[in-house]
Design an enzyme around this catalytic site. Structure first.
Site, PDB file in Angstrom:
ATOM      1  NE  ARG A 103      -8.499  12.065   3.564  1.00 34.75           N
ATOM      2  CZ  ARG A 103      -9.023  10.483   2.793  1.00 34.75           C
ATOM      3  NH1 ARG A 103      -9.908  10.342   2.238  1.00 34.75           N
ATOM      4  NH2 ARG A 103      -8.070   9.758   3.444  1.00 34.75           N
ATOM      5  CG  HIS A 113     -12.369   3.904   2.476  1.00 37.46           C
ATOM      6  ND1 HIS A 113     -13.478   4.687   3.866  1.00 37.46           N
ATOM      7  CD2 HIS A 113     -11.022   3.682   2.805  1.00 37.46           C
ATOM      8  CE1 HIS A 113     -12.124   5.430   4.250  1.00 37.46           C
ATOM      9  NE2 HIS A 113     -11.173   4.886   3.721  1.00 37.46           N
ATOM     10  CG  ASN A 165     -10.194   0.534  18.316  1.00 33.42           C
ATOM     11  OD1 ASN A 165     -10.002  -1.210  19.067  1.00 33.42           O
ATOM     12  ND2 ASN A 165      -9.459   1.148  17.722  1.00 33.42           N
ATOM     13  CD  GLU A 181      -8.986  -0.794   3.829  1.00 35.09           C
ATOM     14  OE1 GLU A 181      -8.596  -0.869   4.677  1.00 35.09           O
ATOM     15  OE2 GLU A 181      -9.357  -0.092   2.673  1.00 35.09           O
ATOM     16  N   GLY A 212     -10.077   2.010  12.608  1.00 34.97           N
ATOM     17  CA  GLY A 212      -9.832   2.164  14.093  1.00 34.97           C
ATOM     18  C   GLY A 212     -10.470   2.462  15.185  1.00 34.97           C
ATOM     19  NE  ARG A 262      -5.911   1.442   0.151  1.00 39.95           N
ATOM     20  CZ  ARG A 262      -6.622   2.394   0.808  1.00 39.95           C
ATOM     21  NH1 ARG A 262      -5.324   3.340   1.199  1.00 39.95           N
ATOM     22  NH2 ARG A 262      -7.272   2.716   0.582  1.00 39.95           N
ATOM     23  CG  ASN A 277      -2.084   1.218   1.391  1.00 40.47           C
ATOM     24  OD1 ASN A 277      -1.789   2.295   0.227  1.00 40.47           O
ATOM     25  ND2 ASN A 277      -3.178   1.271   2.611  1.00 40.47           N
TER      26      ASN A 277
HETATM   27  P1  ADP Z   1      -6.704   4.527   8.702  1.00 38.25           P
HETATM   28  O1  ADP Z   1      -7.500   5.321   7.497  1.00 38.25           O
HETATM   29  O2  ADP Z   1      -4.836   5.151   8.464  1.00 38.25           O
HETATM   30  O3  ADP Z   1      -6.162   3.213   8.398  1.00 38.25           O
HETATM   31  P2  ADP Z   1      -7.215   3.214  10.853  1.00 38.25           P
HETATM   32  O4  ADP Z   1      -8.119   2.782  10.525  1.00 38.25           O
HETATM   33  O5  ADP Z   1      -6.460   2.715  11.862  1.00 38.25           O
HETATM   34  O6  ADP Z   1      -7.003   5.039  10.431  1.00 38.25           O
HETATM   35  O7  ADP Z   1      -7.956   4.487  11.912  1.00 38.25           O
HETATM   36  C1  ADP Z   1      -7.557   5.474  12.997  1.00 38.25           C
HETATM   37  C2  ADP Z   1      -7.948   5.821  13.789  1.00 38.25           C
HETATM   38  O8  ADP Z   1      -8.467   5.117  14.849  1.00 38.25           O
HETATM   39  C3  ADP Z   1      -7.785   7.109  14.356  1.00 38.25           C
HETATM   40  O9  ADP Z   1      -8.373   8.126  14.491  1.00 38.25           O
HETATM   41  C4  ADP Z   1      -7.047   6.590  15.787  1.00 38.25           C
HETATM   42  O10 ADP Z   1      -7.063   7.296  16.729  1.00 38.25           O
HETATM   43  C5  ADP Z   1      -8.524   5.606  15.655  1.00 38.25           C
HETATM   44  N1  ADP Z   1      -8.320   5.069  16.647  1.00 38.25           N
HETATM   45  C6  ADP Z   1      -7.361   3.663  17.183  1.00 38.25           C
HETATM   46  N2  ADP Z   1      -7.575   3.148  18.538  1.00 38.25           N
HETATM   47  C7  ADP Z   1      -8.402   3.621  19.053  1.00 38.25           C
HETATM   48  C8  ADP Z   1      -9.067   3.538  20.412  1.00 38.25           C
HETATM   49  N3  ADP Z   1      -8.928   2.570  20.625  1.00 38.25           N
HETATM   50  N4  ADP Z   1      -9.819   3.985  20.678  1.00 38.25           N
HETATM   51  C9  ADP Z   1     -10.540   5.367  19.896  1.00 38.25           C
HETATM   52  N5  ADP Z   1      -9.561   5.261  18.814  1.00 38.25           N
HETATM   53  C10 ADP Z   1      -8.817   4.323  18.301  1.00 38.25           C
END
Ligand code: ADP
Length: 400
Positions: free
Chosen positions: A244, A183, A337, A387, A333, A94, A13
């Site tokens: 964004r 996505h 979470n 992904e 993310g 990707r 990627n």
């Molecule tokens: P990308 O689009 O870069 O692939 P990700 O899917 O890894 O992004 O998501 C990144 C986001 O997820 C960040 O804003 C990060 O703060 C959030 N994140 C990761 N772990 C946690 C958590 N435990 N609680 C809240 N937010 C989280």
């Protein structure tokens, strides 16, 4: 050992200054190694490689993606995996924008490269970086087939009413202006996971998938077929994201140019890199924002409120578009979470058959799980996206 990598897929990627990679077996899902090179072509570049339970970081000059892949290959070799002789099944790339041309995984040859290059005007921040990764991998691993997997592919069949901007048809057609959606690999993978979790065929399920990461998008999927998605011609439209803006009045862009006197490239940077959560409260990492909200920071609370407002706007729209909703799923993310985001996005929707169970919502797990109450008509789920696995499977399926 090299033998362990036989039949594995190297997923790449490539971003403008970064390169993420993972070596995995598409059938068993076993991840043999992964890594990330950052600040490629800039001062202070570095690469971190994880394999055999060890994580190593090398702060080293990486002038380009070729150098980054070469350095990664040395890390692999140090662990006894010579990628050149490992009998890899494919390199899966990707690629962000497939335009109207590519809507299936595609084995890369010179013709495909020139078509991806032609489409690059639609995704000037992304496709050129993807192409650099493709060229580098093809020159370093010439015997391994390279396969492109497009972020737009899943949304190729969006109904015209959802894919069309209400502008002059001639202008739109001349400049390939339509809603493509992004996505797609994640929305496709997660919607499949949902069907598996519910034990029902995808064709029977109407679902909303909320991919909430740094980039964020929502999709409405009726019987396995996407009927709407929040990202449009570029990944800038839709939800509020890390940096964004998501949806805007297009008149605002004209105002920034005419009145604020910003040039096009400055507006591009403002909307893509300095807006969203970061523009609103100075932070784009959700963990930091949650912490600041707990500390009573008004800007963080305001940013969160805008984020949730926009998210609910799309959930509502997609409930109506689908008519009947069987599942709403959070992924990526933030979606996987951030407990409060899930609770606030769906609060007060009991009359629509959506009831989140607070205890289930608070549980942490890496597995797909249900967070709705037993009496919720709509299943609310959390399902981790993957992904890399989706790209590896698709690449392996068509590699010659
Ligand atoms: P990308 O689009 O870069 O692939 P990700 O899917 O890894 O992004 O998501 C990144 C986001 O997820 C960040 O804003 C990060 O703060 C959030 N994140 C990761 N772990 C946690 C958590 N435990 N609680 C809240 N937010 C989280």
């Amino acid at each position: 050992m090299s033998a362990g990598a036989a039949g594995a897929v190297l997923v790449l990627n490539a971003g403008s200054s970064s390169l993420k990679y993972q070596l995995l077996h598409p059938d068993t899902h076993e991840v043999l190694a992964d890594g990330i090179a950052e600040r490629i072509g800039e001062a202070g570049s570095s690469i971190t490689h994880e394999q055999d339970g060890e994580s190593e970081t090398d702060v080293v000059e990486l002038p380009d993606h070729h150098a980054a892949i070469e350095r990664a290959m040395r890390f692999f070799a140090d662990h006894g995996t010579d990628l050149r002789s490992a009998d890899l099944r494919a390199v899966g790339h990707r690629v962000v924008h497939g335009g109207r041309t590519f809507y299936r995984p595609t084995v890369i040859d010179a013709e495909v490269i020139s078509e991806i290059t032609r489409i690059s005007s639609l995704a000037p921040l992304h496709n050129p970086a993807n192409l650099i990764g493709i060229e580098a991998a093809r020159s370093l691993l010439p015997d391994v087939p390279s396969v492109a997997v497009f972020d737009t592919a899943f949304f190729h069949g969006l109904p015209d009413a959802a894919a069309t901007y209400a502008i002059d048809r001639g202008v739109a057609s001349m400049h390939a202006i339509r809603r493509y959606g992004f996505h797609g690999t994640s929305h496709d993978y997660v919607s499949g996971q949902v069907a598996e979790f519910l034990g029902r065929p995808t064709e029977e399920i109407n679902q909303i998938v909320l991919h909430l990461g740094n980039g964020a998008s929502a999709s409405a999927i009726a019987g396995g077929r996407p009927i709407d998605t929040s990202m449009g011609m570029t990944p800038l439209e839709g939800l509020v994201m890390g940096t964004r803006s998501g949806d805007l009045d297009p008149g605002l862009v004209l105002h920034l140019n005419r009145v604020a006197k910003l040039r096009v490239d400055q507006i591009d940077t403002l909307l893509n890199k300095q807006s969203g959560l970061k523009g609103l409260c100075g932070e784009n990492d959700f963990r930091t924002i949650t912490q600041k909200m707990d500390d009573g920071d008004d800007a963080a609370r305001g940013a969160y409120a805008v984020y949730i407002h926009r998210l609910r706007h799309y959930i509502g729209a997609y409930m109506i578009a689908l008519g009947r909703v069987d599942a709403i799923t959070f992924t990526a993310g933030v979606g996987e979470n951030a407990t409060s985001v899930r609770a606030d996005a769906l609060a007060g929707l009991e009359r629509y058959g959506i009831v989140v169970d607070p205890d289930r919502n608070a549980l942490r797990s890496k597995e797909p799980r249900r967070i709705s109450a037993d009496d919720s008509d709509v299943a609310v789920l959390v399902a981790p996206t993957n992904e890399e696995l989706a790209i590896a499977r698709q690449a392996a399926a068509i590699a010659p």
